[in-house]
Enzyme design. Structure first.
Site, mmCIF file in Angstrom:
data_model
loop_
_atom_site.group_PDB
_atom_site.id
_atom_site.type_symbol
_atom_site.label_atom_id
_atom_site.label_comp_id
_atom_site.label_asym_id
_atom_site.label_seq_id
_atom_site.Cartn_x
_atom_site.Cartn_y
_atom_site.Cartn_z
ATOM 1 N N HIS A 1 32.076 41.213 43.914
ATOM 2 C CA HIS A 1 31.410 41.509 42.634
ATOM 3 C C HIS A 1 31.964 40.657 41.478
ATOM 4 O O HIS A 1 32.015 41.106 40.337
ATOM 5 C CB HIS A 1 31.507 43.010 42.326
ATOM 6 C CG HIS A 1 32.903 43.529 42.193
ATOM 7 N ND1 HIS A 1 33.301 44.767 42.665
ATOM 8 C CD2 HIS A 1 34.023 42.993 41.631
ATOM 9 C CE1 HIS A 1 34.576 44.945 42.388
ATOM 10 N NE2 HIS A 1 35.040 43.890 41.764
ATOM 11 N N HIS B 1 36.666 48.894 36.224
ATOM 12 C CA HIS B 1 37.590 47.852 35.736
ATOM 13 C C HIS B 1 37.973 48.090 34.279
ATOM 14 O O HIS B 1 38.005 47.162 33.469
ATOM 15 C CB HIS B 1 36.955 46.474 35.870
ATOM 16 C CG HIS B 1 36.685 46.019 37.265
ATOM 17 N ND1 HIS B 1 35.654 46.501 38.030
ATOM 18 C CD2 HIS B 1 37.316 45.100 38.047
ATOM 19 C CE1 HIS B 1 35.648 45.897 39.208
ATOM 20 N NE2 HIS B 1 36.639 45.040 39.253
HETATM 21 C C1 DHB Z 1 37.152 38.230 39.617
HETATM 22 C C2 DHB Z 1 37.058 39.064 40.725
HETATM 23 C C3 DHB Z 1 36.896 40.448 40.562
HETATM 24 O O1 DHB Z 1 36.818 41.330 41.595
HETATM 25 C C4 DHB Z 1 36.798 40.992 39.292
HETATM 26 O O2 DHB Z 1 36.580 42.327 39.179
HETATM 27 C C5 DHB Z 1 36.919 40.176 38.176
HETATM 28 C C6 DHB Z 1 37.098 38.786 38.336
HETATM 29 C C7 DHB Z 1 37.297 36.734 39.762
HETATM 30 O O3 DHB Z 1 37.548 36.222 40.868
HETATM 31 O O4 DHB Z 1 37.099 36.040 38.755
HETATM 32 FE FE FE Z 2 36.880 43.462 40.843
#
Ligand code: DHB
Ligand code: FE
Length: 279
Positions: free
Chosen positions: A12, A59
């Site tokens: 994601h 998040h």
């Molecule tokens: C990225 C990956 C993630 O799972 C997320 O929640 C935010 C950023 C990344 O690889 O940039």
């Molecule tokens: Fe993530």
């Protein structure tokens, strides 16, 4: 009785939303990732789910470090999207399925889980990006949702064994649901990635393959490692694979893989997409 049509798993990464917004799907950097999705869309058009039970992690949008539920289940009529700081467009509101949410909550509490029940909840990129990938350009999302959040952010995290057990409890709830809905299980996040600290940029193809190769046939083997060992192998954010493990539990006892795509890297993440059906 409701029917579980299968499970859709994907990373994601927020930058995917930027690429969709710019129409960059055919650019060399993005193409190997987006090439994994025509099959997902065909499959969804075929199995026609009307409800999605979605396992992901918040998040910092609903829960920040001062209040961090281990498991949180949405029980709202709808879920607005908001951007916790990536500069993404605001995606369409998701319609909930509160009666099914409460049915799931009752089952998992009976099975001795202690979720936070959220009658007011936002969804972040962890759901909006997988939905945009699955149903690009849809006027409205074709499924109602039950969002289930797992703490993959602030330690102590739930063990992989506990997450698989949670998913299995959700499966029991779906089996006893009297409605006629067609239900797709969704798990998002992962695979290996670490966004911060000395190992920022860390990826682990071998561990990702171990997860992908065993998820359908032997998910219990993914619970062999402690959380700290999983952080070591998957990266601090790679533990989002816990969402996949819970989702696999919700699919049911036996599963077979019908589609896989894996591409390193997308942003800082080993991006993976997987479809499973019950065997
Ligand atoms: C990225 C990956 C993630 O799972 C997320 O929640 C935010 C950023 C990344 O690889 O940039
Ligand atoms: Fe993530």
């Amino acid at each position: 009785m409701a029917e579980i049509v299968g499970a859709y798993f994907t990373s994601h990464v927020p930058a995917i939303g930027g690429a969709i917004h710019r129409g960059a799907q055919e650019e060399p950097y993005w193409k190997p990732f987006f090439d994994g999705f025509p099959k997902v869309r065909e499959w969804l058009a075929e199995v026609k789910p009307d409800v999605a039970v979605c396992f992901s992690n918040d998040h910092g949008l609903n829960f920040f470090l001062d209040k961090m539920p281990t498991f949180a289940v949405g029980a709202a009529e709808q879920y607005s999207n908001a951007d916790e700081g990536w500069g993404l467009p605001i995606y369409k509101t998701m319609q909930g399925h509160a009666p099914l949410s409460w049915h799931i909550i009752e089952q998992i509490v009976e099975d001795e889980f202690d979720p936070v029940t959220c009658q007011d909840m936002l969804v972040d990129h962890a759901l909006s990006i997988p939905f945009e990938l699955a149903w690009p350009g849809a006027e409205e999302w074709p499924v109602r949702v039950v969002p289930i959040g797992i703490n993959t952010v602030q330690h102590p995290l739930p063990s992989a064994r506990r997450c698989l057990a949670l998913g299995r409890s959700v499966h029991r709830a779906l089996q006893s649901w009297q409605g006629a809905e067609r239900i797709v299980i969704i798990g998002t996040g992962g695979l290996s990635h670490q966004l911060d600290g000395e190992r920022a940029g860390f990826l682990n193809r071998d561990y990702d393959m171990f997860c992908l190769d065993n998820l359908a046939s032997d998910p219990d083997v993914l619970t062999r490692d402690s959380i700290h060992e999983m952080v070591r192998m998957a990266g601090t954010q790679g533990v989002e694979v816990l969402n996949w493990i819970a989702a696999r539990g919700a699919l049911g006892p036996t599963a077979r893989e019908i589609h896989r795509n894996y591409h390193i890297p997308i942003s800082n993440t080993a991006a993976a997409t997987l479809l499973l059906e019950t065997a």
